[in-house]
Design a protein around this motif. Sequence first.
Motif, PDB file in Angstrom:
ATOM      1  N   PRO A  36       0.945  -1.266   0.151  1.00 21.42           N
ATOM      2  CA  PRO A  36       0.122   0.105   0.067  1.00 21.42           C
ATOM      3  C   PRO A  36       1.043   1.434   0.011  1.00 21.42           C
ATOM      4  O   PRO A  36       1.744   1.408   0.900  1.00 21.42           O
ATOM      5  N   SER A  37       0.763   2.202  -1.152  1.00 20.63           N
ATOM      6  CA  SER A  37       1.639   3.349  -1.163  1.00 20.63           C
ATOM      7  C   SER A  37       1.125   4.501  -2.044  1.00 20.63           C
ATOM      8  O   SER A  37       0.016   4.067  -2.628  1.00 20.63           O
ATOM      9  N   GLY A  38       1.880   5.534  -1.818  1.00 27.76           N
ATOM     10  CA  GLY A  38       1.014   6.781  -2.624  1.00 27.76           C
ATOM     11  C   GLY A  38       1.529   6.739  -4.176  1.00 27.76           C
ATOM     12  O   GLY A  38       2.335   7.511  -4.718  1.00 27.76           O
ATOM     13  N   ILE A  39       0.891   5.791  -4.695  1.00 25.43           N
ATOM     14  CA  ILE A  39       0.897   5.644  -6.346  1.00 25.43           C
ATOM     15  C   ILE A  39       0.364   7.131  -6.873  1.00 25.43           C
ATOM     16  O   ILE A  39       1.017   7.318  -8.020  1.00 25.43           O
ATOM     17  N   THR A  40      -0.525   7.546  -6.199  1.00 25.76           N
ATOM     18  CA  THR A  40      -0.726   9.157  -6.834  1.00 25.76           C
ATOM     19  C   THR A  40      -0.605   9.796  -5.635  1.00 25.76           C
ATOM     20  O   THR A  40      -0.304   9.514  -4.601  1.00 25.76           O
ATOM     21  N   GLY A  41      -0.579  11.158  -5.893  1.00 29.74           N
ATOM     22  CA  GLY A  41      -0.445  12.254  -4.728  1.00 29.74           C
ATOM     23  C   GLY A  41       0.991  12.809  -4.955  1.00 29.74           C
ATOM     24  O   GLY A  41       2.061  12.418  -5.889  1.00 29.74           O
ATOM     25  N   SER A  42       1.528  13.460  -3.855  1.00 35.33           N
ATOM     26  CA  SER A  42       2.839  14.376  -3.911  1.00 35.33           C
ATOM     27  C   SER A  42       4.096  13.323  -3.812  1.00 35.33           C
ATOM     28  O   SER A  42       5.053  13.844  -4.001  1.00 35.33           O
ATOM     29  N   VAL A  43       3.936  12.079  -3.575  1.00 36.29           N
ATOM     30  CA  VAL A  43       5.208  11.213  -3.553  1.00 36.29           C
ATOM     31  C   VAL A  43       5.163  10.195  -4.681  1.00 36.29           C
ATOM     32  O   VAL A  43       5.755   9.160  -4.632  1.00 36.29           O
ATOM     33  N   ALA A  44       4.280  10.476  -5.519  1.00 33.87           N
ATOM     34  CA  ALA A  44       3.968   9.445  -6.666  1.00 33.87           C
ATOM     35  C   ALA A  44       5.418   9.025  -7.307  1.00 33.87           C
ATOM     36  O   ALA A  44       5.524   7.926  -8.081  1.00 33.87           O
ATOM     37  N   ALA A  45       5.925  10.187  -7.568  1.00 32.26           N
ATOM     38  CA  ALA A  45       7.210   9.867  -8.591  1.00 32.26           C
ATOM     39  C   ALA A  45       8.211   8.866  -7.679  1.00 32.26           C
ATOM     40  O   ALA A  45       8.531   7.993  -8.680  1.00 32.26           O
TER      41      ALA A  45
END
Length: 377
Positions: A36-45
């Motif tokens: 589970p992780s921020g695939i979208t949003g401010s950490v996506a890159a």
Amino acid sequence: MKSNRIFLSGRITALGLAALLGFNAPAWAQLRIGNPSGITGSVAAGVKENIEGARLYFDAVNARGGVNGQKIEMLSVDDRFDPKVTVEVSRRLITEQKVLALFLNRGTPHSQALLPLLAEFKLPLVGPSTGAMVLHEPVNPWVFNVRATYQREAAKAIEHLASIGMTRIALLETDDSFGADSAAGALNGFATVKQTPVLQAKFPRDKPDFSELAAQVTRSNAQAVMVIGSAGNTANGVKALRAAGSRAQVVTLSNNASDGFIKLLGEHARGVIVTQVFPNERSVAYPLIKEAQDLARAKGLDGVSPAMMEGFAAAKVMTEGLRRAGPNPTPVALRDALEGMRNHDIGGLQISYSPTDHTGLDFSDLSIVNASGKFMR
């Protein structure tokens, strides 16, 4: 609820959460791990590079027949970089997808939010993509880190700035547990060099406005500024600093050690210092780096980034844990196998765990973005 995304076998499929958790995997996919992780949003890159690096290794293992005759299936779910969503999707990954472990999630508040879930289901979290001290001390029996702490990175960066003659250093931190933890390390660095920040200020994690903070940094005549925040927020902060007329040296932490972060910085990338928790991604003297580079080239990639190396290394540790857990692993067996790992060589770096130490690695270094948009050591 907005749809989440799952990355399976190199394909990106947009699915609603209910559809995701009802996914029928192939019969061979018996070793499931949840990401589970921020695939979208401010950490996506950075997150996408973490996932790409992990998949690079898992795909190679699966091509050789998997682990104990079973292939590894990584279920990557978008938590939108929201701790509440992290817990929600993780609970469903555990209860419905029956994952053996959670793996490589991004974010300090997000990892903290998972701790009760790990204890409830007696299930390990391996390679969280955060250097939060709370995941290292006191030792949590279910968390296995594969990287140094943010506090170590931040202190080393401040000490470096002081060593090259900088005496006016500002500190900007995101207003969350990641910011507080990392700032504590920076302040330890200040204490070591007998300095104090000329400015210390916080900004909100969600959609911060850096215009006033940038003006404050400019008025402080800071020679350097440490920005502790996500890739998107840090890049916006750097742009605001330059727009306000500040030429201060910018330094940030390894959570932003990705090619995607450099792209977000655009014309302001050159000269930004980024701490690193793995060896130079072009240093083939490390077998870990050479292996990753060879696998990347075989897939037609130009190379690997620091964020990819974090995912790659974590995948190697997870794979070894699964191997040691035997042909019919359980989450508890995996946890015990990991804790019994001593001086395991993952390619020039030694991984060790014990009941009193779940840090795994303690490597720390500094890099600077060059004119070509590459990290240099």
